[in-house]
Structure formats: structure tokens, C-alpha cells
Design an enzyme around this catalytic site. Structure first.
Site, mmCIF file in Angstrom:
data_model
loop_
_atom_site.group_PDB
_atom_site.id
_atom_site.type_symbol
_atom_site.label_atom_id
_atom_site.label_comp_id
_atom_site.label_asym_id
_atom_site.label_seq_id
_atom_site.Cartn_x
_atom_site.Cartn_y
_atom_site.Cartn_z
ATOM 1 N N ASN A 186 14.890 -9.561 5.860
ATOM 2 C CA ASN A 186 13.751 -8.743 6.281
ATOM 3 C C ASN A 186 12.570 -9.671 6.589
ATOM 4 O O ASN A 186 12.315 -10.622 5.837
ATOM 5 C CB ASN A 186 13.404 -7.821 5.087
ATOM 6 C CG ASN A 186 12.407 -6.741 5.401
ATOM 7 O OD1 ASN A 186 12.551 -6.033 6.382
ATOM 8 N ND2 ASN A 186 11.395 -6.600 4.537
ATOM 9 N N ASP A 205 3.514 0.172 9.593
ATOM 10 C CA ASP A 205 2.171 0.749 9.573
ATOM 11 C C ASP A 205 1.392 0.167 10.747
ATOM 12 O O ASP A 205 1.780 -0.849 11.322
ATOM 13 C CB ASP A 205 1.435 0.585 8.227
ATOM 14 C CG ASP A 205 1.445 -0.818 7.666
ATOM 15 O OD1 ASP A 205 1.610 -1.781 8.438
ATOM 16 O OD2 ASP A 205 1.278 -0.959 6.439
ATOM 17 N N HIS A 234 4.501 -4.419 10.602
ATOM 18 C CA HIS A 234 3.103 -4.237 10.198
ATOM 19 C C HIS A 234 2.237 -4.527 11.431
ATOM 20 O O HIS A 234 1.874 -5.667 11.694
ATOM 21 C CB HIS A 234 2.738 -5.175 9.045
ATOM 22 C CG HIS A 234 3.425 -4.839 7.766
ATOM 23 N ND1 HIS A 234 3.157 -3.669 7.081
ATOM 24 C CD2 HIS A 234 4.364 -5.493 7.041
ATOM 25 C CE1 HIS A 234 3.912 -3.630 5.982
ATOM 26 N NE2 HIS A 234 4.657 -4.719 5.940
ATOM 27 N N GLU A 263 11.254 -12.496 4.236
ATOM 28 C CA GLU A 263 10.272 -13.386 4.859
ATOM 29 C C GLU A 263 10.618 -14.870 4.739
ATOM 30 O O GLU A 263 9.820 -15.665 4.233
ATOM 31 C CB GLU A 263 8.876 -13.093 4.274
ATOM 32 C CG GLU A 263 8.479 -11.636 4.477
ATOM 33 C CD GLU A 263 7.158 -11.258 3.797
ATOM 34 O OE1 GLU A 263 6.526 -12.130 3.191
ATOM 35 O OE2 GLU A 263 6.787 -10.072 3.885
ATOM 36 N N GLU A 314 8.929 -1.470 7.282
ATOM 37 C CA GLU A 314 7.629 -1.385 6.601
ATOM 38 C C GLU A 314 6.529 -0.974 7.578
ATOM 39 O O GLU A 314 5.403 -1.471 7.523
ATOM 40 C CB GLU A 314 7.269 -2.727 5.944
ATOM 41 C CG GLU A 314 8.319 -3.233 4.984
ATOM 42 C CD GLU A 314 7.928 -4.531 4.268
ATOM 43 O OE1 GLU A 314 6.739 -4.919 4.306
ATOM 44 O OE2 GLU A 314 8.832 -5.161 3.680
HETATM 45 O O1 G3I Z 1 0.330 -4.852 -11.263
HETATM 46 C C1 G3I Z 1 -0.959 -5.440 -11.144
HETATM 47 C C2 G3I Z 1 -1.946 -4.747 -12.039
HETATM 48 O O2 G3I Z 1 -1.542 -4.915 -13.384
HETATM 49 C C3 G3I Z 1 -3.330 -5.327 -11.782
HETATM 50 O O3 G3I Z 1 -4.270 -4.597 -12.519
HETATM 51 C C4 G3I Z 1 -3.688 -5.238 -10.319
HETATM 52 C C5 G3I Z 1 -5.026 -5.878 -9.997
HETATM 53 O O4 G3I Z 1 -5.095 -6.292 -8.675
HETATM 54 O O5 G3I Z 1 -2.698 -5.905 -9.574
HETATM 55 C C6 G3I Z 1 -1.430 -5.331 -9.708
HETATM 56 O O6 G3I Z 1 -0.533 -6.007 -8.908
HETATM 57 C C7 G3I Z 1 -0.649 -5.739 -7.529
HETATM 58 C C8 G3I Z 1 0.682 -5.213 -7.052
HETATM 59 O O7 G3I Z 1 0.670 -5.033 -5.655
HETATM 60 C C9 G3I Z 1 1.039 -3.882 -7.690
HETATM 61 O O8 G3I Z 1 0.110 -2.918 -7.358
HETATM 62 C C10 G3I Z 1 -1.011 -7.010 -6.818
HETATM 63 O O9 G3I Z 1 -2.321 -7.405 -7.150
HETATM 64 C C11 G3I Z 1 -0.912 -6.797 -5.330
HETATM 65 O O10 G3I Z 1 -1.059 -8.061 -4.682
HETATM 66 C C12 G3I Z 1 0.454 -6.244 -4.965
HETATM 67 O O11 G3I Z 1 0.455 -6.020 -3.583
HETATM 68 C C13 G3I Z 1 1.742 -5.785 -3.045
HETATM 69 C C14 G3I Z 1 2.083 -6.886 -2.056
HETATM 70 O O12 G3I Z 1 3.327 -6.603 -1.435
HETATM 71 C C15 G3I Z 1 2.181 -8.238 -2.736
HETATM 72 O O13 G3I Z 1 2.544 -9.207 -1.835
HETATM 73 C C16 G3I Z 1 1.705 -4.458 -2.319
HETATM 74 O O14 G3I Z 1 1.504 -3.415 -3.269
HETATM 75 C C17 G3I Z 1 2.998 -4.248 -1.556
HETATM 76 O O15 G3I Z 1 2.875 -3.087 -0.782
HETATM 77 C C18 G3I Z 1 3.231 -5.441 -0.665
HETATM 78 O O16 G3I Z 1 4.426 -5.252 0.048
HETATM 79 C C19 G3I Z 1 4.786 -6.278 0.958
HETATM 80 C C20 G3I Z 1 6.286 -6.313 1.023
HETATM 81 O O17 G3I Z 1 6.820 -6.500 -0.263
HETATM 82 C C21 G3I Z 1 6.789 -7.388 1.952
HETATM 83 N N1 G3I Z 1 6.175 -7.270 3.264
HETATM 84 C C22 G3I Z 1 4.738 -7.164 3.268
HETATM 85 C C23 G3I Z 1 4.260 -6.040 2.379
HETATM 86 C C24 G3I Z 1 2.768 -5.877 2.451
HETATM 87 O O18 G3I Z 1 2.113 -6.973 1.913
#
Ligand code: G3I
Length: 460
Positions: free
Chosen positions: A202, A269, A238, A161, A267
């Protein structure tokens, strides 16, 4: 010696056990395929992202590793905050767990991601780094992380990004400190760390033409001209039902391919405003099909990854309030038949999966018969790839009449009996069984059925 009891009484006392073992062997030509098998037949892969907490959900893991997907991407566990939470202290346990899962289930790994503006640890974002220091930090991170996974992963999303919607570079730690040169630095470091991994940039909202896509195109062209190692461009995809489809996707993918790089849908969806309805789902199925067709039509489109396969673990509801239902499997791990079939058809399959796909199955049928009625006990064992959602069909020769069934939804039309899973027993890993039953009334003879179908495939 003739029995002193009539045949009915004999049945009542003995509780006739009739076992039909019907091992289904699907003729090769008629064998329906998993999404990955269909993609493989065209020289491509079909994958799903995952995340570590999900791997302990055994029903989820059974489907992820059950053959539908030939590749996986760790959604979080290879990002900077996970792999280098403290400076120069590396943590690979979570990423390794995804790689181990992939190895155990014959899946490739699209590794994600080395350089991004998001999910950076505090030590990195709170430092006031000079360009020299930050370059060294970047190179050290990539040398370690990509070095750790050397030979273990198919590809790396080296840079994620980098662009704003208008095609300018995203203002972030990397660009603000290093200028756009951080991209070439990262790619060179990745090549040095793992010479055989395919190196990708990406991004999202680049699937169709436009300012952002043009910026990516110009970047890749320039990198190629400079001899910077770049092997592929990832298009996240997305999408959202309410925002329309990038109708020139195929042509856009092709123009990147013409630069001499691979392209991939990384990615995918397709979210929607909730609640879902049939019109939105129909549009969603069309979008999934059209993305798939675009990739299949471009020789250098190497494959498609959906951003997890089930709504149970989708990132969408947590990010877009009121939106969801973005993936081909629902929150109960059941396939959405129309969406799944749209993808399968676009991959060249028959699209008759009906949400279940074919399966090799074994059916054990027994009865407890009291003369005017009986209990049918059926155990279905899945001998093929994991299935999510099943329909069992069979027919009686006599006048057996359904009165009540359990552990599934039972119905009867004439002599034909149909049972669909009860939800909780819809997912059957390879080798897994579920037992269902029903009471029937009858008169005359009670011949056992001799043929069963599971998800449309006839057991012989
Ligand atoms: O690990 C912590 C956990 O300890 C805590 O309790 C919890 C509370 O919210 O948060 C957890 O972290 C989260 C993490 O995912 C792991 O689950 C974050 O809040 C959450 O923001 C994070 O979201 C991820 C996101 O990227 C962050 O930007 C998504 O799972 C993940 O699917 C998403 O993936 C991105 C790609 O990397 C890039 N392209 C877009 C895509 C979708 O956003």
C-alpha cells in the site's frame, strides 16, 4: 344529542388528535441505495476507515455501521505500536474491537498494517538489531498478529509506504537493515499466518503514473516473477484540491491489474485549504467522482475505502495546518450533498440522495387545535438505514399558515411545508425518532396532511 357547543368549541375542548401513520415502502426499482449497495451492484465494496475512540460516539457509529459502508479499516489499532508495544507481548483488544464492530454490522475488514516505518514502538526502533535478529522479529510479529486475525479479515496491508517520491526505497529500519528483501519476507510470513487473507502493498502518490508508481509497478512485477505471494496493490489516494488530479489514474490502475493483482483505493480523502468555498467543494466532488469512476472502470479494482467518513475524525487538520474538509460527511455528521451525490452517481446511483439518501420512515402527526390555529406535532422515525441529514415535506389542503416552528428549520411555500433537521437531530440511526413541532394559523377546515416525504421519498 346535538352538542350545545359549535364545532370550533368542540375542537378547542377536545384537542383533536389526528395520527397519520405512513409507513413508507419504497418500490424496489426506485429504491435509492447506500454507497456500499451501489458498489456491490458492481461487484465491489465501498468502505470507511475508523479508529477506536470514535466507536464510542454513538451517532458516528450508527452511520459507520448503518449500511453505507461494507468494509472498514482500523486507522491505528492494528499497527505495530498498538499490537506489540513490548517485544513479544501482544495486545489485540483495540483491533478486536474494530473486528467485532465490523462483524456486528456485516462489514469486511481491510487490516492495516504489518510493516511500516511509522508508529513503531520504542523497543523496536531503539534496538541495534542484526539482520538475522530483525528478520526474526518481523516474522514473529506477522505470525502472531496476522495469525490472531486469521480468517477474520479480508486483506492485510502487509507492507505500507516502502517508497520515496523518486522511486527509491524509503530509508527506514527495515530497508536499512534488511534491504528490499524485507518485503518478500513479510509477504511470505503473512501468507503462512493467514492463507486466505489478500496480501497488499500500500502506498500514496502512486495513483497516477510517475517515478514512485513505476517503482511500485516494478516491485510487484518482480515479486510475481519470483513467486512471492502478493494479491493486491493499495492506492491510498490522499488527494488535495490544490494539487490537481492524477488524470491517468484509471490507466495506472489497469497496468497494475494487468500484472495479475487486485487493486484498491485504500485511504481516499480530498482535502482543501480552509475555508471551504463552493468552487473548492465542486472540485472536491469531481475528484471523488473521478476516483470512483476509475475504480469502477477497472475490473480488478475491488473497492474504495475513504479515510474515515467524517471531517469530525479526519487526520488532515492535525497534519496539514489550515487544511481540512476532506471527507463526504461534515463535522456534524451530515452528508455534504454534492460530494455524496457525486460518489453515488459515479457508483451508478441516481445521485438524488440530496445528502440524505432514501429511508423507510414512519411519521406520526397530531394536532392540538384551538379553532383559529393549531400546534402540529410530528414524530419522524427512521425505519431504514441510518441517515445523516433529512428533509421532511408535506402539504396542507386548506389555508394553514406557518407562524413558528421548532426542532427543525421550517418553511412554507403556498400549501407546501418543508422542514430540515436542526443539526443536532440530523442523524437518525435505524429505529431512531425525532420530534418536531410548529404553530399554524388557519380558517375553515384543518384537514391533516395525508402524505409525507423524507429525503425525497414519498410516504404512502
Ligand atoms: O494514542 C495517542 C494518544 O495517547 C495521545 O494522547 C495523542 C496525542 O497526540 O496521540 C495519540 O496517537 C495518535 C494516533 O494517531 C492515534 O490517534 C498520534 O499522535 C497520531 O500521529 C496518529 O495519527 C495517525 C497517523 O496515521 C500516524 O501516522 C492517524 O490517526 C492515522 O489516520 C494515520 O493513517 C495513515 C495510514 O496509516 C497510512 N497512510 C497515511 C495515513 C494518514 O496519515
Amino acid at each position: 344529542m346535538p352538542s350545545r357547543r359549535g364545532p370550533v368549541a368542540v375542537l378547542a375542548l377536545l384537542a383533536v388528535l389526528v395520527t397519520v401513520l405512513a409507513t413508507l415502502t419504497t418500490p424496489a426499482a426506485a429504491a435509492a441505495s447506500t454507497l456500499n449497495q451501489l458498489a456491490q451492484a458492481q461487484g465491489k465494496y465501498f468502505g470507511s476507515a475508523t479508529d477506536n475512540p470514535e466507536l464510542s460516539d454513538s451517532a458516528y457509529a450508527a452511520i459507520l455501521g448503518g449500511g453505507e459502508f461494507g468494509s472498514t479499516t482500523p486507522g491505528n489499532s492494528m499497527k505495530w505500536d498498538a499490537t506489540e508495544p513490548q517485544q513479544n507481548q501482544f495486545s489485540y483488544a483495540q483491533g478486536d474491537a474494530v473486528v467485532d464492530f465490523a462483524d456486528a454490522h456485516d462489514m469486511m475488514v481491510r487490516a492495516h498494517t504489518l510493516v511500516w516505518h511509522n508508529q513503531l514502538p520504542n523497543w523496536l526502533t531503539s534496538g541495534n538489531w542484526s539482520a538475522t535478529q530483525l528478520t526474526s522479529i518481523l516474522q514473529n510479529h506477522i505470525a502472531n498478529v496476522a495469525g490472531h486475525y486469521k480468517g477474520e479479515v479480508y486483506s492485510w496491508d502487509v507492507v505500507n509506504e516502502p517508497f520515496n517520491e523518486d522511486g527509491t526505497y524509503r530509508s527506514d529500519l527495515w530497508y536499512n537493515t534488511l534491504g528490499s528483501g524485507y518485503i518478500a519476507t513479510a509477504l511470505r510470513a503473512a501468507r503462512a499466518a493467514d492463507p486466505n487473507a489478500k496480501l497488499y502493498i500500500n502506498d500514496y502518490n502512486t495513483e497516477g503514473s510517475g517515478a514512485k508508481s513505476d517503482a511500485m509497478y516494478n516491485l510487484v512485477k518482480s515479486l510475481k516473477a519470483q513467486g512471492v505471494p502478493i494479491d493486491g496493490v493499495g492506492f491510498q489516494a490522499h488527494l488535495a484540491v490544490q494539487y490537481g488530479f492524477p488524470s491517468d489514474m484509471q490507466a495506472n490502475l489497469q497496468r497494475f491489474a494487468d500484472l495479475g493483482v487486485d487493486v484498491a483505493i485504500t485511504e481516499l480523502d480530498v482535502r482543501m485549504e480552509l475555508p471551504a468555498d463552493s468552487a473548492k467543494v465542486a472540485t472536491q466532488a469531481t475528484y471523488y467522482a473521478d476516483v470512483t469512476k476509475a475504480c469502477m472502470a477497472v475490473a480488478r479494482c475491488v473497492g474504495i475505502t475513504i479515510w474515515d467518513y467524517t471531517d469530525k475524525y479526519s487526520w488532515v487538520p492535525g497534519t496539514f495546518s489550515g487544511q481540512g474538509s476532506a471527507l463526504p460527511w461534515d463535522e456534524n455528521l451530515n452528508k455534504k450533498p454534492s460530494v455524496y451525490d457525486a460518489i453515488a452517481t459515479a457508483l451508478g446511483g441516481s445521485g438524488d440522495g440530496g445528502g440524505g439518501g432514501t429511508a423507510n420512515c414512519e411519521v406520526a402527526y397530531s394536532t392540538n387545535d384551538w379553532g383559529s390555529g393549531f400546534t402540529a406535532n410530528i414524530t419522524v422515525t427512521n425505519q431504514g438505514p441510518a441517515i445523516s441529514g433529512w428533509t421532511l415535506k408535506y402539504s396542507y389542503a386548506g389555508d394553514q399558515r406557518l407562524s413558528q416552528g421548532w426542532s427543525g428549520t421550517w418553511s412554507q411555500s403556498g400549501k407546501d411545508v418543508t422542514v430540515t433537521d436542526a443539526g443536532w437531530n440530523g442523524t437518525l440511526a435505524t429505529g431512531a425518532s425525532t420530534s418536531i413541532g410548529a404553530n399554524f394559523a388557519y380558517s375553515g377546515s384543518n384537514t391533516a396532511p395525508t402524505a409525507f416525504t423524507l429525503n425525497g421519498t414519498t410516504c404512502d
